[in-house]
Design an enzyme around this catalytic site. Structure first.
Site, mmCIF file in Angstrom:
data_model
loop_
_atom_site.group_PDB
_atom_site.id
_atom_site.type_symbol
_atom_site.label_atom_id
_atom_site.label_comp_id
_atom_site.label_asym_id
_atom_site.label_seq_id
_atom_site.Cartn_x
_atom_site.Cartn_y
_atom_site.Cartn_z
ATOM 1 N N ASP A 26 -8.911 6.074 -1.022
ATOM 2 C CA ASP A 26 -7.992 5.838 0.096
ATOM 3 C C ASP A 26 -6.638 5.301 -0.363
ATOM 4 O O ASP A 26 -5.585 5.788 0.068
ATOM 5 C CB ASP A 26 -8.622 4.869 1.098
ATOM 6 N N ARG B 74 -8.522 -12.838 0.081
ATOM 7 C CA ARG B 74 -7.315 -12.224 0.656
ATOM 8 C C ARG B 74 -6.036 -13.018 0.364
ATOM 9 O O ARG B 74 -5.016 -12.417 0.008
ATOM 10 C CB ARG B 74 -7.479 -12.008 2.163
ATOM 11 N N ASP C 111 -9.634 -8.087 8.071
ATOM 12 C CA ASP C 111 -8.738 -8.103 6.916
ATOM 13 C C ASP C 111 -7.302 -7.737 7.253
ATOM 14 O O ASP C 111 -6.361 -8.231 6.613
ATOM 15 C CB ASP C 111 -9.272 -7.173 5.823
ATOM 16 N N SER D 156 -19.862 0.132 3.134
ATOM 17 C CA SER D 156 -18.550 -0.416 2.810
ATOM 18 C C SER D 156 -18.802 -1.722 2.069
ATOM 19 O O SER D 156 -19.452 -2.622 2.598
ATOM 20 C CB SER D 156 -17.744 -0.679 4.093
#
Length: 427
Positions: A26, A107, A136, A187
């Protein structure tokens, strides 16, 4: 790499976009897709927080081969362990009392490197690969604008219709150097602190996880012999395992290995996402769970009662802020100060027994302990003056006693019912 700030545009006048780059399908496709859709140049940024997989140099070259004008790579494992995982440990961070905020913790360190790269390469926009349904997107964008309010944010999957089918077709048409046929039903997001698995058949919350879900942990139903480890803490941070000095990263990695071999740290939870939906998540965090278990018990020994009671609420609020993408918020910074102050005396040793999916505390030792054997013992040598108890109880219960007497006067006394007491003779 230099932290100098370059001009906001290239000599050709093109604006630049910094892209959080994983090296996968991606984000590899996103490099060219963003360029075509927005007319900008793309700088790929890959940050290693312990996710494993390919070497950073391989990822960097792939980004350039996919059309990035620059590629920024950073090994942030030590930084992540010390500056992000250790504050989480001090806060005993468990979202909904179970999840050690594995993904949420990584993050902000990625965000910091994204903003640093944007400044270095003169980008005006930061892009990420998140969808519009998850947490996210919030963590990235709130984090970015908290550090650099002037930067714009872009999510190609959400904003530029970069679906999975489109990505595969684009990669094949442009012959990008990336695998397009592998189909993983899950995922997965993983780092030093743990591993998160979702989607696929796990979305049916009646389905139990299968063996192929797990990677960091072995089956706790068939454990090896029990493993005993002594963790030494200094001011809330692990500094040695079994007497051998370790860095925070080494402590996490070694306990990931040892606790993981015993199946410790498997979590299956339906959690409340920030965006308002409930989501079924499976986590593995053997090192995190072992360390938090030990740290909580050392706090029980060393932190004063009222401070400890108040800290539980602070810990929960801190964890919620981190989960909700507010790492750089003013409240989070203020709570950090309180939590750090509580760790002044959280030093000592905790002995853990790792076995069959559990991390059990079996011993505690601290020079700064508030546990006084002579006060606690019921045997000879007891230094607690029991004659003080009667007066303490009288004063402690005075307000309740007065309120109960008023209830009697106004006919609101507790109804004791009409039952009779049965007296048993056990002699």
């Amino acid at each position: 790499m230099s932290d100098s700030t370059a001009p906001a545009t290239t000599p050709a006048g093109k604006e630049r976009v910094v892209l959080a780059y994983s090296g996968g399908l991606d984000t590899s496709v996103a490099i060219g897709w963003i360029g075509e859709q927005t007319g900008t140049e793309v700088i790929a940024v890959a940050v290693d927080v312990g996710q494993g997989g390919e070497d950073l140099d391989v990822i960097r070259q792939r980004a350039l081969d996919c059309g990035a004008v620059e590629a920024y790579v950073a090994d942030a494992r030590e930084e992540f362990a010390t500056e992000y995982c250790m504050p989480a440990l001090k806060a005993n961070a468990l979202y909904q009392d179970r999840y050690p905020v594995v993904s949420a913790l990584s993050r902000p360190v990625i965000v910091k490197h994204l903003v640093r790269a944007a400044r270095q390469f003169g980008a005006t926009t930061v892009a990420h690969g998140c969808t519009g349904k998850g947490n996210d997107q919030v963590r990235f964008e709130v984090g970015i604008t908290s550090l650099a309010p002037d930067l714009k944010c872009l999510a190609p999957v959400r904003d530029l219709a970069l679906t999975r089918d489109v990505a595969i077709d684009y990669a094949q048409r442009h012959q990008l150097p990336i695998e397009t046929t592998k189909n993983n039903p899950f995922s997965i997001d993983q780092n030093v602190w743990g591993r998160a698995i979702e989607t696929g058949f796990l979305e049916d919350i009646w389905n139990a996880p299968t063996k192929d879900v797990y990677s960091y942990t072995d089956d706790p139903a068939f454990p090896p012999v029990p493993d005993e480890v002594v963790i030494t803490f200094k001011e809330g941070v692990p500094v040695a395992l079994d007497g051998v000095p370790v860095t925070p990263l080494q402590a996490i990695q070694e306990l990931n290995r040892r606790a993981g071999a015993q199946g410790v740290g498997r979590i299956d939870i339906v959690e409340d996402r920030l965006v308002g939906i409930k989501s079924r998540e499976v986590y593995e965090a053997p090192g995190a769970i072992a360390l938090i278990t030990a740290h909580q018990e050392l706090e029980n020994v060393t932190v004063e009662r009222e401070q400890a009671r108040f800290k539980k609420g602070v810990d929960q609020r801190w964890t919620e802020l981190v989960y909700d993408g507010q790492w750089f918020s003013p409240l989070k910074r203020s709570l950090d100060v309180f939590i750090d102050d509580t760790q002044r005396y959280v030093s000592g040793e905790i002995r853990l027994l790792l076995h069959g999916g559990r991390a059990v505390v079996t011993g505690r030792r601290s020079d700064s302990s508030l546990y006084d054997f002579n006060l606690a013992t019921y045997d000879s040598g007891d230094t607690f003056d029991q004659s003080n108890a009667k007066g303490f109880i009288e004063i402690y219960g005075l307000t309740a006693k007065l309120a109960a007497a008023r209830d009697v006067v106004f006919g609101n006394a507790v109804d004791l019912g009409q039952g009779t007491l049965e007296v048993s003779d056990h002699g």
